[in-house]
Design an enzyme around this catalytic site. Sequence first.
Site, short mmCIF file in Angstrom:
data_model
loop_
_atom_site.label_atom_id
_atom_site.label_comp_id
_atom_site.label_asym_id
_atom_site.label_seq_id
_atom_site.Cartn_x
_atom_site.Cartn_y
_atom_site.Cartn_z
N LYS A 244 0.93 -0.90 -0.05
CA LYS A 244 0.19 -0.08 -0.05
C LYS A 244 0.86 1.11 0.10
CE LYS A 244 -4.18 1.71 2.29
NZ LYS A 244 -3.96 3.15 2.11
N ARG A 249 -3.92 8.63 -5.18
CA ARG A 249 -4.30 7.71 -6.33
C ARG A 249 -4.61 8.55 -7.63
NH1 ARG A 249 -8.80 3.32 -4.78
NH2 ARG A 249 -9.42 2.42 -6.89
P1 ATP Z 1 -6.25 5.68 3.52
O1 ATP Z 1 -6.99 7.09 4.14
O2 ATP Z 1 -6.17 4.37 4.60
O3 ATP Z 1 -5.03 5.99 2.88
P2 ATP Z 1 -8.42 5.72 1.86
O4 ATP Z 1 -9.58 6.15 2.65
O5 ATP Z 1 -7.74 6.96 0.99
O6 ATP Z 1 -7.18 5.15 2.59
P3 ATP Z 1 -8.91 3.34 1.28
O7 ATP Z 1 -9.79 2.69 0.21
O8 ATP Z 1 -9.04 3.12 2.64
O9 ATP Z 1 -8.67 4.67 0.77
O10 ATP Z 1 -7.51 2.51 0.74
C1 ATP Z 1 -7.24 2.28 -0.44
C2 ATP Z 1 -6.15 3.34 -1.08
O11 ATP Z 1 -4.77 2.89 -0.75
C3 ATP Z 1 -6.52 3.69 -2.46
O12 ATP Z 1 -7.51 4.54 -2.73
C4 ATP Z 1 -5.05 3.93 -2.93
O13 ATP Z 1 -5.05 5.39 -2.94
C5 ATP Z 1 -4.23 3.37 -1.93
N1 ATP Z 1 -3.42 2.25 -2.55
C6 ATP Z 1 -2.06 2.59 -2.43
N2 ATP Z 1 -1.40 1.15 -2.85
C7 ATP Z 1 -2.53 0.49 -3.58
C8 ATP Z 1 -2.47 -0.63 -4.01
N3 ATP Z 1 -1.46 -1.49 -4.39
N4 ATP Z 1 -3.94 -1.27 -4.51
C9 ATP Z 1 -4.85 -0.27 -4.30
N5 ATP Z 1 -4.89 0.77 -3.42
C10 ATP Z 1 -3.84 1.25 -3.16
#
Ligand code: ATP
Length: 571
Positions: A244, A249
């Site tokens: 991660k 993103r």
């Molecule tokens: P957080 O606040 O924990 O960063 P988030 O709320 O932005 O997460 P989540 O859906 O909870 O989003 O976590 C997935 C996010 O992690 C994705 O939106 C992406 O931006 C990030 N990410 C990083 N590496 C990866 C990966 N290998 N595959 C998918 N998502 C990834």
Amino acid sequence: MTFQRFVATLLEVERASSRIAMVKMLAEAFRELPPEEVPLAVLLLQGRVAPEFEGLEFGVAEKEAAKALALALGRDEAETVQAVKEKGDIGAYALEVLPRRAGGLSLRHVYGELRAIAEDAGPGSQARKRERLSRLVAEASPEEAAVILRTVTGRLRLGVGDATVLEALALAFLGDRAKKPLLERAYNLTSDLAYVARLALEGEEALRQVKLEVGKPVRMMLAERLPGPEQIMEKLGPHFAEHKYDGERVQVHFDGERFWVYSRRLENITHQYPDLLEALREVQHGPFILEAEAVVTDPVTGEMRPFQNVLNRKVKHLTPELLEKYPIKGFVFELLYADGEVLIERPYSERRERLERWFRPHERLELSTKRFVETTEELVQFFDASIEAGCEGLVCKKPDGDYEAGKRGFKWVKYKRGIAGKLSDTLDLVIVGAWLGRGRRAGTYGSLLAAAYNPDEDRFETLTKVGSGFSDEDLNEVLPRRLDPYRRGERHPRVWSLLEPDVWFEPVQVIEVEAQEITLSPNHTCAFGAVQEGRGLALRFPRFVRYRDDKSPEEATTTKEVVEMYKNQWA
Ligand code: ATP
């Protein structure tokens, strides 16, 4: 339809006592419209003339709008500008000063003029925009003018979210609110509410057939949380875990000539990634849609730097110096479309295989590191390796999971480091109110009322008061600058609160908050009654972590997620 009728509907909807009533009023108004005007009304309801991802903005500051109003009234410019500033809301001021008259503009005409204002650009456009706006205001009734002026200045915020519009469209054209999922699917694939309205008018079959399109952002799939590695193994079984990465993103579209880059919020951020696109141009072979995490790396060592570094690139004019100081590397983890094929319905394992075959490496591009894990030990080991590599942890992916646009489900589960004595994950909450500070904090916001999002009810439910974690700069400058434009006299209709803060805000600003635990509370409305009758959920020892401008309010942590976190915290 007359614009007057549209404006009357807006007023009715704002005063609606419940969401169901809102849906019914909107549906009725949609049905009254000639079909070609439905998409226009849907856009105007959002205060826009094109879907957000097209990035077509009005480019009219409040001062300019005030000058247009002065022109329409034949009044002094400077005086009007000052009066609008004092009133704080150009719409309210227009209602006071414009002569009572019937108006009678058509919805189509208003849309056309607003669109022309937005599209006008280049030398002399300010003056032309102002003149066009003033002509429109001069023809309008005070109520119509108020809506027009609030729209062009980006201040038309209604108590209607996308979910409510979709439900109203389902009721209006498919005859049943319960058919909303059909529209939701089309919306998740295209992010274009006006387009979905057009399809709804054509009927169910048209909605079923909708496919993603290069150039239109696909609403992003998100990951669920679980308390720890054992639970992840139990839920997913043997699966693929990926590093991660801690960046931004991005969803990149390429149609063979042109690139688009979309953020988590589906904003067009193409201009922020010239270096990434240059790399993709070098290695691409045909149109595609991919997703990657864009991470800033150290220009000397090539090591990954934390998310905050990406923000340094978010400036109006990205200079070569900034690009050099904050170089980007894209870690590609999804392929949604390639070689003329839509891949989102394929299982993850197949998509990933396609991605690996399709991908060509570059010094600025890498595939996300992945590993097939079969036991909890392997998972923990890979997690440790990811932290060592400078990542936040893992995203665990179910081998047979499709790409569910716009959904947070258990096909992806994130695994982040739990900090002792704290909840293992932070929450992203929407600021809906504030209390004024006392003592050292006098004259600033002392604590903020923060809320989670309930998508079923399309409303924001309070969860905590956040007062710590803010720097002096946050308190004295950043918070007032960010929040003051959204102050309002009373509670926003989409906010549900039992507390009465000193000031209310429109639910716009999202912040990340950490806390020690989630407890039951009679004072907060988050998931009220879901765990215990007469009690909602609240955070204990909340602390501000950072602003989450990459998230829209509807992307905040949901009330359902808070319930899950509550139940999982002792697991
Ligand atoms: P957080 O606040 O924990 O960063 P988030 O709320 O932005 O997460 P989540 O859906 O909870 O989003 O976590 C997935 C996010 O992690 C994705 O939106 C992406 O931006 C990030 N990410 C990083 N590496 C990866 C990966 N290998 N595959 C998918 N998502 C990834």
